[in-house]
Scaffold this motif. Structure first.
Motif, PDB file in Angstrom:
ATOM      1  N   MET A   1       0.888  -0.988  -0.167  1.00 22.74           N
ATOM      2  CA  MET A   1       0.080   0.106   0.036  1.00 22.74           C
ATOM      3  C   MET A   1       0.988   1.271  -0.072  1.00 22.74           C
ATOM      4  N   PRO A   2       0.589   2.331  -0.624  1.00 21.72           N
ATOM      5  CA  PRO A   2       1.458   3.545  -0.869  1.00 21.72           C
ATOM      6  C   PRO A   2       1.211   4.197   0.410  1.00 21.72           C
ATOM      7  N   GLU A   3       2.156   4.944   0.663  1.00 20.54           N
ATOM      8  CA  GLU A   3       2.063   5.926   2.010  1.00 20.54           C
ATOM      9  C   GLU A   3       1.005   6.873   1.911  1.00 20.54           C
ATOM     10  N   VAL A   4       0.392   7.207   2.888  1.00 18.38           N
ATOM     11  CA  VAL A   4      -0.790   8.111   3.074  1.00 18.38           C
ATOM     12  C   VAL A   4      -0.328   9.252   4.217  1.00 18.38           C
ATOM     13  N   VAL A   5       0.195  10.572   3.443  1.00 18.01           N
ATOM     14  CA  VAL A   5       0.552  11.556   4.384  1.00 18.01           C
ATOM     15  C   VAL A   5      -0.339  12.584   4.033  1.00 18.01           C
ATOM     16  N   VAL A   6      -1.181  12.973   4.883  1.00 16.16           N
ATOM     17  CA  VAL A   6      -1.952  14.357   4.838  1.00 16.16           C
ATOM     18  C   VAL A   6      -1.572  15.475   5.727  1.00 16.16           C
ATOM     19  N   VAL A   7      -1.308  15.010   7.084  1.00 17.22           N
ATOM     20  CA  VAL A   7      -0.979  15.937   8.111  1.00 17.22           C
ATOM     21  C   VAL A   7       0.635  16.077   8.082  1.00 17.22           C
ATOM     22  N   GLY A   8       1.034  15.077   8.111  1.00 16.93           N
ATOM     23  CA  GLY A   8       2.668  14.993   8.428  1.00 16.93           C
ATOM     24  C   GLY A   8       3.335  13.649   8.431  1.00 16.93           C
ATOM     25  N   ARG A   9       4.370  13.622   7.831  1.00 19.81           N
ATOM     26  CA  ARG A   9       5.059  12.085   7.724  1.00 19.81           C
ATOM     27  C   ARG A   9       5.567  11.717   9.136  1.00 19.81           C
ATOM     28  N   GLN A  10       5.701  12.762  10.078  1.00 18.00           N
ATOM     29  CA  GLN A  10       6.276  12.367  11.256  1.00 18.00           C
ATOM     30  C   GLN A  10       4.968  11.416  12.205  1.00 18.00           C
ATOM     31  N   TYR A  11       3.871  11.459  11.614  1.00 20.58           N
ATOM     32  CA  TYR A  11       2.676  10.664  12.045  1.00 20.58           C
ATOM     33  C   TYR A  11       2.608   9.121  11.563  1.00 20.58           C
ATOM     34  N   THR A  12       3.496   8.775  10.788  1.00 20.84           N
ATOM     35  CA  THR A  12       3.311   7.727  10.059  1.00 20.84           C
ATOM     36  C   THR A  12       4.494   6.585  10.722  1.00 20.84           C
ATOM     37  N   THR A  13       4.087   5.265  10.678  1.00 22.26           N
ATOM     38  CA  THR A  13       5.273   4.201  11.096  1.00 22.26           C
ATOM     39  C   THR A  13       5.264   3.368   9.961  1.00 22.26           C
ATOM     40  N   PRO A  14       6.401   2.544   9.966  1.00 22.17           N
ATOM     41  CA  PRO A  14       6.427   1.507   8.722  1.00 22.17           C
ATOM     42  C   PRO A  14       5.685   0.222   9.341  1.00 22.17           C
ATOM     43  N   SER A  15       4.954   0.226  10.655  1.00 14.42           N
ATOM     44  CA  SER A  15       4.365  -1.031  10.725  1.00 14.42           C
ATOM     45  C   SER A  15       2.684  -0.652  11.286  1.00 14.42           C
ATOM     46  N   GLN A  16       2.117  -1.541  11.236  1.00 15.28           N
ATOM     47  CA  GLN A  16       0.784  -1.443  11.621  1.00 15.28           C
ATOM     48  C   GLN A  16       0.759  -0.789  13.361  1.00 15.28           C
ATOM     49  N   VAL A  17      -0.156   0.177  13.552  1.00 18.44           N
ATOM     50  CA  VAL A  17      -0.284   0.504  14.787  1.00 18.44           C
ATOM     51  C   VAL A  17      -1.599   0.418  15.682  1.00 18.44           C
ATOM     52  N   GLY A  18      -1.660   0.127  16.847  1.00 18.62           N
ATOM     53  CA  GLY A  18      -2.897  -0.142  17.514  1.00 18.62           C
ATOM     54  C   GLY A  18      -3.193   0.985  18.557  1.00 18.62           C
ATOM     55  N   LEU A  19      -4.206   1.629  18.544  1.00 16.77           N
ATOM     56  CA  LEU A  19      -4.365   2.895  19.332  1.00 16.77           C
ATOM     57  C   LEU A  19      -5.607   2.715  20.016  1.00 16.77           C
ATOM     58  N   LYS A  20      -5.917   3.628  21.140  1.00 19.36           N
ATOM     59  CA  LYS A  20      -7.219   3.347  21.759  1.00 19.36           C
ATOM     60  C   LYS A  20      -8.073   4.717  21.665  1.00 19.36           C
ATOM     61  N   MET A  21      -9.167   4.873  21.342  1.00 15.54           N
ATOM     62  CA  MET A  21      -9.912   6.147  21.144  1.00 15.54           C
ATOM     63  C   MET A  21     -10.863   6.052  22.235  1.00 15.54           C
ATOM     64  N   VAL A  22     -10.882   7.469  23.224  1.00 15.22           N
ATOM     65  CA  VAL A  22     -11.759   7.377  24.094  1.00 15.22           C
ATOM     66  C   VAL A  22     -12.218   8.868  24.356  1.00 15.22           C
ATOM     67  N   LYS A  23     -13.766   9.107  23.885  1.00 12.31           N
ATOM     68  CA  LYS A  23     -14.105  10.543  23.698  1.00 12.31           C
ATOM     69  C   LYS A  23     -13.416  11.031  22.700  1.00 12.31           C
ATOM     70  N   THR A  25      -9.994  11.577  22.610  1.00 10.78           N
ATOM     71  CA  THR A  25      -8.711  11.567  23.022  1.00 10.78           C
ATOM     72  C   THR A  25      -8.011  10.430  22.534  1.00 10.78           C
ATOM     73  N   MET A  26      -6.965  10.284  21.822  1.00  7.65           N
ATOM     74  CA  MET A  26      -6.334   9.154  21.423  1.00  7.65           C
ATOM     75  C   MET A  26      -5.198   8.565  21.868  1.00  7.65           C
ATOM     76  N   THR A  27      -5.056   7.269  22.426  1.00 10.43           N
ATOM     77  CA  THR A  27      -3.738   6.987  23.351  1.00 10.43           C
ATOM     78  C   THR A  27      -3.163   5.936  22.679  1.00 10.43           C
ATOM     79  N   GLY A  28      -1.870   5.727  22.858  1.00  9.74           N
ATOM     80  CA  GLY A  28      -0.848   4.977  22.328  1.00  9.74           C
ATOM     81  C   GLY A  28      -1.199   3.474  23.058  1.00  9.74           C
ATOM     82  N   ALA A  29      -0.352   2.527  23.020  1.00 11.98           N
ATOM     83  CA  ALA A  29      -0.545   1.157  23.529  1.00 11.98           C
ATOM     84  C   ALA A  29      -0.100   1.441  25.201  1.00 11.98           C
ATOM     85  N   ASN A  30       0.652   2.341  25.291  1.00 14.71           N
ATOM     86  CA  ASN A  30       1.231   2.309  26.624  1.00 14.71           C
ATOM     87  C   ASN A  30       0.437   3.298  27.555  1.00 14.71           C
ATOM     88  N   GLY A  31      -0.908   3.794  26.907  1.00 14.48           N
ATOM     89  CA  GLY A  31      -1.820   4.669  27.666  1.00 14.48           C
ATOM     90  C   GLY A  31      -1.587   6.050  27.433  1.00 14.48           C
TER      91      GLY A  31
END
Length: 196
Positions: A1-23, A25-31
Protein backbone atom coordinates in the motif's frame (compact mmCIF):
# COMPACT_ATOMS: atom_id res chain seq x y z
CA UNK A 1 0.00 0.00 0.00
CA UNK A 2 1.34 3.47 -0.83
CA UNK A 3 2.12 5.95 1.91
CA UNK A 4 -0.80 8.10 3.13
CA UNK A 5 0.56 11.42 4.39
CA UNK A 6 -1.94 14.25 4.80
CA UNK A 7 -1.03 16.03 8.05
CA UNK A 8 2.63 15.00 8.37
CA UNK A 9 5.11 12.19 7.74
CA UNK A 10 6.11 12.26 11.43
CA UNK A 11 2.71 10.67 12.21
CA UNK A 12 3.42 7.55 10.15
CA UNK A 13 5.24 4.33 11.08
CA UNK A 14 6.44 1.43 8.91
CA UNK A 15 4.32 -1.02 10.90
CA UNK A 16 0.67 -1.38 11.86
CA UNK A 17 -0.25 0.60 14.99
CA UNK A 18 -2.92 -0.18 17.58
CA UNK A 19 -4.39 2.84 19.36
CA UNK A 20 -7.31 3.55 21.67
CA UNK A 21 -9.99 6.20 21.18
CA UNK A 22 -11.76 7.46 24.32
CA UNK A 23 -14.16 10.35 23.77
CA UNK A 24 -12.04 12.85 21.81
CA UNK A 25 -8.64 11.55 22.92
CA UNK A 26 -6.38 9.00 21.22
CA UNK A 27 -3.85 7.08 23.28
CA UNK A 28 -1.00 4.78 22.33
CA UNK A 29 -0.55 1.18 23.47
CA UNK A 30 1.21 2.48 26.60
CA UNK A 31 -1.84 4.59 27.56
CA UNK A 32 -0.11 7.92 26.91
CA UNK A 33 -2.14 10.60 25.15
CA UNK A 34 -1.12 11.07 21.51
CA UNK A 35 -3.84 13.44 20.30
CA UNK A 36 -6.91 15.15 21.64
CA UNK A 37 -9.49 17.66 20.44
CA UNK A 38 -10.06 20.95 22.21
CA UNK A 39 -12.27 23.98 21.64
CA UNK A 40 -10.85 27.36 22.58
CA UNK A 41 -14.19 29.12 22.61
CA UNK A 42 -17.69 28.49 21.37
CA UNK A 43 -18.28 29.92 17.89
CA UNK A 44 -21.02 29.48 15.32
CA UNK A 45 -18.61 27.49 13.13
CA UNK A 46 -17.78 25.09 15.97
CA UNK A 47 -14.01 25.41 15.43
CA UNK A 48 -11.99 22.59 17.01
CA UNK A 49 -8.28 21.99 17.35
CA UNK A 50 -6.44 18.69 17.19
CA UNK A 51 -3.46 18.96 19.55
CA UNK A 52 -0.60 16.61 20.39
CA UNK A 53 0.52 15.44 23.84
CA UNK A 54 2.22 18.78 24.60
CA UNK A 55 -0.69 20.90 23.30
CA UNK A 56 0.80 21.87 19.91
CA UNK A 57 -1.93 22.67 17.40
CA UNK A 58 -1.65 20.12 14.59
CA UNK A 59 -4.84 20.88 12.65
CA UNK A 60 -8.03 22.85 13.12
CA UNK A 61 -11.41 22.04 11.71
CA UNK A 62 -14.65 23.88 11.41
CA UNK A 63 -18.18 23.17 10.32
CA UNK A 64 -19.36 24.90 7.17
CA UNK A 65 -22.49 26.79 8.25
CA UNK A 66 -24.36 26.68 4.95
CA UNK A 67 -23.89 22.95 4.29
CA UNK A 68 -26.71 20.42 4.42
CA UNK A 69 -24.10 17.65 4.18
CA UNK A 70 -22.35 18.48 7.50
CA UNK A 71 -19.20 19.64 5.69
CA UNK A 72 -16.01 20.12 7.71
CA UNK A 73 -12.90 21.93 6.48
CA UNK A 74 -9.57 20.94 8.01
CA UNK A 75 -6.60 23.32 8.06
CA UNK A 76 -2.92 22.99 9.02
CA UNK A 77 -2.20 24.22 12.57
CA UNK A 78 -4.64 26.83 13.81
CA UNK A 79 -4.88 28.56 10.43
CA UNK A 80 -8.06 29.50 8.58
CA UNK A 81 -6.16 30.55 5.47
CA UNK A 82 -7.39 28.82 2.26
CA UNK A 83 -3.75 28.08 1.40
CA UNK A 84 -3.50 25.94 4.56
CA UNK A 85 -6.57 23.83 3.75
CA UNK A 86 -5.60 20.14 4.02
CA UNK A 87 -8.89 18.40 3.26
CA UNK A 88 -12.67 18.65 3.30
CA UNK A 89 -15.07 16.04 4.73
CA UNK A 90 -18.70 15.81 3.68
CA UNK A 91 -21.57 13.40 4.26
CA UNK A 92 -22.37 11.46 1.09
CA UNK A 93 -26.14 11.82 1.45
CA UNK A 94 -28.68 13.52 3.68
CA UNK A 95 -30.47 10.31 4.56
CA UNK A 96 -28.30 7.42 5.68
CA UNK A 97 -28.83 4.33 7.79
CA UNK A 98 -25.04 3.95 7.99
CA UNK A 99 -23.01 7.11 8.04
CA UNK A 100 -20.67 7.57 5.07
CA UNK A 101 -18.28 10.42 4.49
CA UNK A 102 -16.31 11.51 1.45
CA UNK A 103 -12.87 13.03 2.05
CA UNK A 104 -11.37 15.37 -0.54
CA UNK A 105 -7.76 16.54 -0.32
CA UNK A 106 -7.23 20.27 -0.96
CA UNK A 107 -5.68 19.46 -4.34
CA UNK A 108 -8.90 17.69 -5.44
CA UNK A 109 -10.75 20.87 -6.39
CA UNK A 110 -13.34 19.13 -8.60
CA UNK A 111 -14.51 16.96 -5.67
CA UNK A 112 -16.01 14.43 -8.08
CA UNK A 113 -14.21 11.33 -6.77
CA UNK A 114 -13.21 11.24 -3.10
CA UNK A 115 -9.59 10.65 -2.10
CA UNK A 116 -10.78 8.67 0.95
CA UNK A 117 -14.07 7.25 2.21
CA UNK A 118 -15.21 6.72 5.80
CA UNK A 119 -17.97 4.22 6.50
CA UNK A 120 -19.34 4.04 10.02
CA UNK A 121 -21.95 2.05 11.92
CA UNK A 122 -24.46 4.39 13.54
CA UNK A 123 -24.72 4.22 17.36
CA UNK A 124 -21.77 1.78 17.63
CA UNK A 125 -18.96 4.29 17.02
CA UNK A 126 -17.12 1.85 14.73
CA UNK A 127 -15.80 2.75 11.30
CA UNK A 128 -13.56 1.76 8.40
CA UNK A 129 -11.51 4.22 6.35
CA UNK A 130 -10.76 3.40 2.70
CA UNK A 131 -8.43 4.83 0.07
CA UNK A 132 -10.76 6.51 -2.46
CA UNK A 133 -13.61 4.36 -3.79
CA UNK A 134 -11.47 1.23 -3.50
CA UNK A 135 -11.66 -1.71 -1.08
CA UNK A 136 -8.21 -0.79 0.31
CA UNK A 137 -8.57 -0.27 4.07
CA UNK A 138 -6.12 2.20 5.62
CA UNK A 139 -7.55 2.24 9.17
CA UNK A 140 -10.48 0.99 11.22
CA UNK A 141 -12.01 1.40 14.66
CA UNK A 142 -14.12 -1.22 16.43
CA UNK A 143 -17.07 -0.49 18.73
CA UNK A 144 -14.76 -0.63 21.79
CA UNK A 145 -12.64 2.27 20.49
CA UNK A 146 -9.66 0.17 19.39
CA UNK A 147 -8.13 1.85 16.34
CA UNK A 148 -5.89 0.00 13.89
CA UNK A 149 -3.82 2.24 11.62
CA UNK A 150 -2.10 0.41 8.77
CA UNK A 151 1.61 0.86 7.90
CA UNK A 152 2.68 4.22 6.44
CA UNK A 153 -0.68 5.86 7.21
CA UNK A 154 -0.85 9.26 8.93
CA UNK A 155 -2.25 8.75 12.47
CA UNK A 156 -3.15 12.43 12.93
CA UNK A 157 -5.21 12.30 9.72
CA UNK A 158 -7.02 9.15 10.91
CA UNK A 159 -7.75 10.68 14.34
CA UNK A 160 -9.20 13.81 12.72
CA UNK A 161 -11.46 11.70 10.46
CA UNK A 162 -12.75 9.62 13.39
CA UNK A 163 -13.53 12.72 15.48
CA UNK A 164 -15.34 14.34 12.54
CA UNK A 165 -17.31 11.12 11.93
CA UNK A 166 -18.37 11.02 15.59
CA UNK A 167 -19.44 14.67 15.56
CA UNK A 168 -21.44 14.32 12.35
CA UNK A 169 -23.05 11.10 13.62
CA UNK A 170 -24.01 12.83 16.86
CA UNK A 171 -25.53 15.87 15.18
CA UNK A 172 -27.54 13.62 12.80
CA UNK A 173 -28.85 11.35 15.57
CA UNK A 174 -32.05 12.34 17.37
CA UNK A 175 -31.40 12.91 21.08
CA UNK A 176 -33.65 10.03 22.15
CA UNK A 177 -31.67 7.53 20.02
CA UNK A 178 -28.15 8.43 21.15
CA UNK A 179 -26.07 5.73 22.78
CA UNK A 180 -25.60 6.31 26.52
CA UNK A 181 -22.14 5.65 27.92
CA UNK A 182 -22.78 4.14 31.34
CA UNK A 183 -19.11 4.64 32.25
CA UNK A 184 -19.13 8.36 31.51
CA UNK A 185 -18.46 10.38 34.68
CA UNK A 186 -21.38 12.75 34.09
CA UNK A 187 -23.85 9.85 33.66
CA UNK A 188 -22.58 8.19 36.85
CA UNK A 189 -23.00 11.47 38.75
CA UNK A 190 -26.50 11.80 37.36
CA UNK A 191 -27.42 8.29 38.62
CA UNK A 192 -25.88 8.94 42.03
CA UNK A 193 -27.94 12.13 42.30
CA UNK A 194 -31.13 10.20 41.59
CA UNK A 195 -30.36 7.57 44.23
CA UNK A 196 -29.45 10.05 46.98
Amino acid sequence: MPEVVVVGRQYTTPSQVGLKMVKKTMTGANGNTMFQVISKSWTLRSRRFLVDAVNNHIVSFEKKLTSMHSTRRVYRGDSEDPGDLLFTVTRTSLFQTKIQLDVFLASNTSQVNPDFKVKGARFEQSCTIYAGNSATVIAQMDHKGTVTVYPHVDRAFIFALIVILQEIDEECTPTNQRKVDLNAPDFGSFLNGLMN
